[in-house]
Enzyme design. Structure first.
Site, PDB file in Angstrom:
ATOM      1  N   HIS A  13      -8.185 -21.688 -40.683  1.00  0.00           N
ATOM      2  CA  HIS A  13      -7.842 -22.912 -41.433  1.00  0.00           C
ATOM      3  C   HIS A  13      -6.555 -22.690 -42.231  1.00  0.00           C
ATOM      4  CE1 HIS A  13      -9.512 -26.442 -44.049  1.00  0.00           C
ATOM      5  NE2 HIS A  13      -8.184 -26.411 -44.101  1.00  0.00           N
ATOM      6  N   ASP A 105      -9.083 -32.852 -41.499  1.00  0.00           N
ATOM      7  CA  ASP A 105      -8.943 -32.101 -42.755  1.00  0.00           C
ATOM      8  C   ASP A 105      -7.923 -32.727 -43.692  1.00  0.00           C
ATOM      9  OD1 ASP A 105      -9.516 -29.785 -44.421  1.00  0.00           O
ATOM     10  OD2 ASP A 105      -7.428 -29.273 -44.048  1.00  0.00           O
ATOM     11  N   HIS A 132     -14.201 -31.931 -43.092  1.00  0.00           N
ATOM     12  CA  HIS A 132     -13.743 -31.930 -44.488  1.00  0.00           C
ATOM     13  C   HIS A 132     -14.703 -32.850 -45.231  1.00  0.00           C
ATOM     14  CE1 HIS A 132     -10.580 -32.420 -47.757  1.00  0.00           C
ATOM     15  NE2 HIS A 132     -11.377 -33.444 -47.976  1.00  0.00           N
ATOM     16  N   ASP A 223      -7.376 -21.727 -46.028  1.00  0.00           N
ATOM     17  CA  ASP A 223      -6.896 -23.080 -46.340  1.00  0.00           C
ATOM     18  C   ASP A 223      -5.483 -23.001 -46.938  1.00  0.00           C
ATOM     19  OD1 ASP A 223      -6.712 -25.812 -46.498  1.00  0.00           O
ATOM     20  OD2 ASP A 223      -8.281 -26.065 -47.999  1.00  0.00           O
TER      21      ASP A 223
END
Ligand code: DOR
Ligand code: ZN
Length: 333
Positions: A13, A105, A132, A223
């Site tokens: 991610h 996302d 998400h 992320d």
């Protein structure tokens, strides 16, 4: 033992910002950061400008990666056209173009009927759905229920809350096919910054740590979400923190040196498990970890184009030395 040699890691991610956000990060700068952080493969999110909702755009990212990337890059495509949460994209075409998963996302798929249809079509196409969830626990519970009802699977992105951990544990006990990830800023005390989901409390940090240890959470992802200093200084500031160059240090400090996880489990969470969830090959090569190296982060020295680390000036115990990855084979799709 302080020095260990292991295979390069997988980050499922990241946001590489190409196309459209090259002032924040490029595939070249983001994969330089990934390599420095010990990663041999990354999966990049589709909330670019324009978003990756067509096979042409997925192919663009793969082409740019072939020209400029320092590690393997696997694109994730949008679930819905324009990430608007309405019409589904063409999953089979996106897969044929090289997408390894589907996600909106940055935004939840708010409509339950749309998510139900997406789970069914994604299973048919053979692509994982990465959800998400916002509000986090509520949408995670909905999507795990939908996965159970439809006999499909779902992956929950960036888990930050104890209540979500508990919901995932319950779903796994019921036999739902669910996997989940969390990020270093959600298990590190003293992390800072504005991101979505936001930093929670110390009870949540401990719940996330326990979940990494007991198998409720399956993967650590960064992320990595670069934004420039000027953007972060604006009001309202955009959500997101970078993470590729600090993930190993943060994980060793907060998980290994606290006695929460052994090294085998820690690196399974950062390599084998994310690769299995995305069904991508494990990267070749070797990295070196000094589990006991004490060092202080100087964010000016990061290779990412952006400086929005959640750990400015933080002292870590544990560091990665990626030099041995020089000859790593870069997978081509
Ligand atoms: O903090 C975040 N930043 N959360 C998201 O979901 C999107 C991301 C971004 O793209 O900057
Ligand atoms: Zn993200």
């Amino acid at each position: 033992m302080a020095l260990v040699r292991i295979r390069p890691l997988v980050d499922m991610h990241v946001h590489l910002r190409e196309p459209g956000g090259e002032h924040k990060e490029t595939i070249a700068s983001g994969t330089a950061a990934a390599k420095a952080g010990g990663f041999g493969a990354v999966a990049c999110m589709p909330n670019t400008t324009p978003p990756l909702d067509t096979s042409e755009r997925v192919r663009f990212v793969i082409g740019r990666a072939r020209e400029t990337a320092l590690v393997s890059v696997y694109p994730i495509a949008c679930i819905t056209v324009g990430q608007r949460g309405e019409a589904l994209t063409d999953f089979a075409a996106l897969k044929a173009a090289g997408a390894v998963a589907l996600s909106d996302d940055g935004y939840p798929v708010a409509d339950e009927g749309v998510m139900r249809a997406a789970l069914i079509k994604a299973a048919e196409a053979g692509l994982p759905i990465i959800s998400h969830c916002e509000p986090e626990t509520q949408i995670a519970e909905r999507d795990m229920r939908l996965a159970g009802e439809t006999g499909t699977s779902v992956h929950i992105a960036h888990v930050s809350l104890r209540s979500t951990v508990e919901a995932i544990a319950r779903a796994k006990l019921r036999g739902v096919s669910v996997t989940a990830e969390t990020c270093p800023h959600y298990f590190t005390e003293g992390a800072s910054g504005k991101m979505n989901p936001p930093l929670a409390g110390s009870e949540d940090i401990w719940a996330v740590r326990r979940a990494l240890s007991d198998g409720t959470i399956d993967a650590i992802a960064t992320d990595h979400a670069p934004h420039t200093r000027a953007e972060k200084a604006a009001l309202p500031a955009p959500n997101g923190v970078i993470g590729l160059e600090t993930a190993v240090a943060a994980a060793l400090t907060a998980l290994y040196h606290t006695g929460t996880l052994g090294l085998d489990r820690l690196f399974a969470l950062m390599r084998e498990n994310p690769a299995k969830i995305l069904r991508i090959p494990l990267p070749e090569g070797e990295i070196e970890i000094d589990t006991d190296k004490i060092w202080t982060l100087d964010e000016e020295k990061l290779l990412s184009k952006s400086r929005n680390t959640p750990f400015p000036g933080m002292t870590f115990k544990g560091r990665v030395f990626p030099l041995l990855q020089e000859n790593a084979a870069i997978a081509t799709l």
